[in-house]
Design a protein around this motif. Sequence first.
Motif, PDB file in Angstrom:
ATOM      1  N   ARG A 401       0.827  -1.211   0.000  1.00  0.00           N
ATOM      2  CA  ARG A 401       0.000   0.000   0.000  1.00  0.00           C
ATOM      3  C   ARG A 401       0.856   1.254   0.000  1.00  0.00           C
ATOM      4  O   ARG A 401       0.510   2.261  -0.631  1.00  0.00           O
ATOM      5  N   GLU A 405       1.223   3.959  -2.934  1.00  0.00           N
ATOM      6  CA  GLU A 405       1.044   5.383  -2.634  1.00  0.00           C
ATOM      7  C   GLU A 405       2.153   6.209  -3.265  1.00  0.00           C
ATOM      8  O   GLU A 405       1.908   7.313  -3.770  1.00  0.00           O
ATOM      9  N   VAL A 420     -12.117   3.683  -5.034  1.00  0.00           N
ATOM     10  CA  VAL A 420     -11.582   2.686  -4.107  1.00  0.00           C
ATOM     11  C   VAL A 420     -12.704   1.748  -3.681  1.00  0.00           C
ATOM     12  O   VAL A 420     -13.883   2.112  -3.679  1.00  0.00           O
ATOM     13  N   GLU A 421     -12.316   0.549  -3.310  1.00  0.00           N
ATOM     14  CA  GLU A 421     -13.281  -0.425  -2.820  1.00  0.00           C
ATOM     15  C   GLU A 421     -13.592  -0.167  -1.349  1.00  0.00           C
ATOM     16  O   GLU A 421     -12.776   0.403  -0.617  1.00  0.00           O
ATOM     17  N   ASP A 424     -11.418  -1.355   2.815  1.00  0.00           N
ATOM     18  CA  ASP A 424     -10.021  -1.655   2.563  1.00  0.00           C
ATOM     19  C   ASP A 424      -9.199  -0.423   2.887  1.00  0.00           C
ATOM     20  O   ASP A 424      -9.754   0.649   3.177  1.00  0.00           O
ATOM     21  N   ALA A 426      -6.497   1.330   1.160  1.00  0.00           N
ATOM     22  CA  ALA A 426      -5.620   1.917   0.151  1.00  0.00           C
ATOM     23  C   ALA A 426      -5.101   3.266   0.649  1.00  0.00           C
ATOM     24  O   ALA A 426      -5.834   4.038   1.270  1.00  0.00           O
ATOM     25  N   LEU A 428      -3.598   6.832  -0.568  1.00  0.00           N
ATOM     26  CA  LEU A 428      -3.790   7.530  -1.835  1.00  0.00           C
ATOM     27  C   LEU A 428      -3.032   8.837  -1.955  1.00  0.00           C
ATOM     28  O   LEU A 428      -3.308   9.628  -2.866  1.00  0.00           O
ATOM     29  N   SER A 433     -10.731  10.731  -3.429  1.00  0.00           N
ATOM     30  CA  SER A 433     -11.211   9.368  -3.665  1.00  0.00           C
ATOM     31  C   SER A 433     -12.723   9.329  -3.667  1.00  0.00           C
ATOM     32  O   SER A 433     -13.393  10.209  -3.118  1.00  0.00           O
ATOM     33  N   SER A 435     -15.770   6.240  -3.178  1.00  0.00           N
ATOM     34  CA  SER A 435     -15.940   4.844  -2.778  1.00  0.00           C
ATOM     35  C   SER A 435     -16.950   4.143  -3.675  1.00  0.00           C
ATOM     36  O   SER A 435     -18.071   4.636  -3.884  1.00  0.00           O
ATOM     37  N   VAL A 459      -8.388   1.660  -7.718  1.00  0.00           N
ATOM     38  CA  VAL A 459      -7.441   0.850  -6.955  1.00  0.00           C
ATOM     39  C   VAL A 459      -8.138  -0.377  -6.383  1.00  0.00           C
ATOM     40  O   VAL A 459      -9.193  -0.263  -5.750  1.00  0.00           O
ATOM     41  N   ALA A 461      -7.174  -2.900  -3.626  1.00  0.00           N
ATOM     42  CA  ALA A 461      -6.144  -2.898  -2.584  1.00  0.00           C
ATOM     43  C   ALA A 461      -5.842  -4.275  -2.014  1.00  0.00           C
ATOM     44  O   ALA A 461      -4.830  -4.444  -1.329  1.00  0.00           O
TER      45      ALA A 461
END
Length: 567
Positions: A401, A405, A420-421, A424, A426, A428, A433, A435, A459, A461
Motif C-alpha cells: 500500500r 502510494e 476505491v473499494e 479496505d 488503500a 492515496l 477518492s 468509494s 485501486v 487494494a
Amino acid sequence: MTDTGNPAHAAVTTLWRDAARYRRAVWLLALLALALRVFGLNWDGGRGLHPDEGNLVRAALSLGVGGRLLPEFHAYNDLALWLARLVSLPFCDSKDGACLTLVARALSATLSAVLILPGAGVAFLLASADGNIQAGRIAGLVAAAALALSAPLVQWGHFGTTESAMALLVGLAWFLTVRWQAGHMNDRAFVLSMAVTLGVGFGFKTTALAVALLPVLALALSPRAPVTRLRLGVLLGVVALAQGLAFAPSVIFATEPWLAVMRFEGGVVDGSVPVFWTAQFTGTSPVVFQLGQLWSITQGAGFVLALLALLLMPRSGWRMALPGLAFALVYAALTFGWHAKFTRYLAPLLPIVLILAGVAIGRMAMVLHARSPLAAGLAGLGLMGLAGLDMASAYAKPDPRLAMEAVIANQIPPDSVIAVEPRDLAQLAGRRSISLPLANPDLTPQALAETLAQADWLVVASRRNWEVLPRQPGRPAAICAHYAGLVDGTLGFFPYHRTSRVGLLGRLFAPGLRAEETRAVFDRPNMILFRKTEGLGIEELTNRLSAVRPSVDCAPSTLARVLGGGA
C-alpha cells in the motif's frame, strides 16, 4: 556411535549428548526466533494497517486519559491493553498510536520467541519418557527449530495482537503440566504457577479459559489420592480465578459491556451476527477448511509428523502427552465447526503440532534408526523452515500500500479522482477518492456506473472484495459484471501498476486462493492500480454493468488472473 571420521557428524552428535551444549543451542534458536520476529517490525511505516491491531491500540491509548482505568473495548481483556500501554510510556508520547503499535508488536515478538523454551522442554520430556535422553534432546532441538521458523508464528509475531500470547500460553501450560507429571515440580509449585499462567492468559484473551483443561486433566490422571486431587483442584480454581479477575477487572467492574462484547463475538463466530469480515467463509466446509489451513501453515509436514509422533511416543510418555492431546481435540471440536474460521484461531493448536513433530523426529532418529522416514521428515520440516525464512524476508520490502502510494504521488495528477473499494485500506497520497458502492445490498448498475464515470483511476487494494463479493448468495448482478469488466477491460479501465510483498523465494510460499484471507490482506496484499483509458458515459457503463455474465466470468480463479493471483 560417534563417527570420528566425520567432524560435522561428530559435532552434531556431541550437541545432543552434551547437556550444556544442548541448552545453549535451544537458547540460540530462541534468539533466532526473536531476530526473525523483530526484523521489519515497522512493516507498515507506522500507518496502523492491521485492523485488529488498530482496535487494540486505540483502546490502549484511551487508558489513563481522564482517569480511565477500564477500557471501552473488550474484545481483548484488560492486561492485553494495559501491558502495551505501560511498556510504551517510557518510549512514546501518550497520544502516539504509531509508537504504541510498535511496542505492542515488540511485545508480541518477544512472547513468540519465548515460546521456543517451553516448547523444547515439552518435546524433550515426551521423547525421553523412557529414559532415552538423546531422543529427547533431538526432539527438543527440532521442536525449537520448528517453532522458531514457523511462518505463521513469524507473521503473528509482527502483529501487536494476542496470537503470540495464546500460543505461548498453551506451550507454557503444557510444559508445566508435563514437568509436574514427570516429578520435576511439587504439587504446590505446579498449582500456583499454573494458576498464575491461566490468570495472565485470561488477562489477554477470554479464549484462555479453554487452556484450563490441561491442568484439570493432569489432576484427573494423577495417581494421587482423590482427596489430594480435589484439594489441588480447588486451590487451582481459587487462585486462577483471583488472578484472572485481577488481570481482567472489567469482568467485575464493567460486566455488562464485557458480556455484550462476548455475546457479539459469539454471534460473529457462529454466524448469527453477519459481518463483512466473515463473508469469506460462505460456502466453506466447517471442519475441512480449518484442517486445510492447519495442513497449509505447517506445509503438511508438521501435521503428518505430529500424527506419527502418536505412534512413536514411548508408552510412558502417553500419560504426559494426554492432557495436551485432549486439549487439542476439544479445542478443535469447539472451534472447527464455527462459521468464522480465521487462521489465528489455530494459534493454540500450532505449538502442540510442532512440538509433536519434534518428538517424531527424535524418536525416529534414536529409537527406530529409520533413515528414509527420518530424511523425509527432516526434508518436510526444512520446507516449513524455508517458509518461515521467506516470510521474515518479505518484511524487508515496503508495504504494497505504501509502494502504491508512492506511485500515485509521483505519477498521478493531483486533481485526479481515484475509485476505491469499501472496507479496505488503500493509501492515496492525498488524492481525492470516491468509494465504490459494492457493499450496498441494493446496488444497481446505474449507481455503480455513476461512481465509475467520475473516476480517473481505480485501486484494488487486496482480495478482500473481489474474491468474496461475487460468490455471496443473493449478491447484486452488477458486482459480477463489475469485476469481470475490470478483468476483460470492457469498463474502460486497464491495469497500470501492481505492487506486492513477497519474500526471497518469490511466490513459492505465498498464500493462494484457498488460504484464509487474513494470511495475506493484513500485511502482504497484492494491489493493482487501474487507469481509465476509455471515457465511457454513465448510460454506456450502465448497459455494460447490466449485461448478464456467466458465473465463470467472476469465479475467483478467473478474476485472480488479473486482480492479484489470489492474494
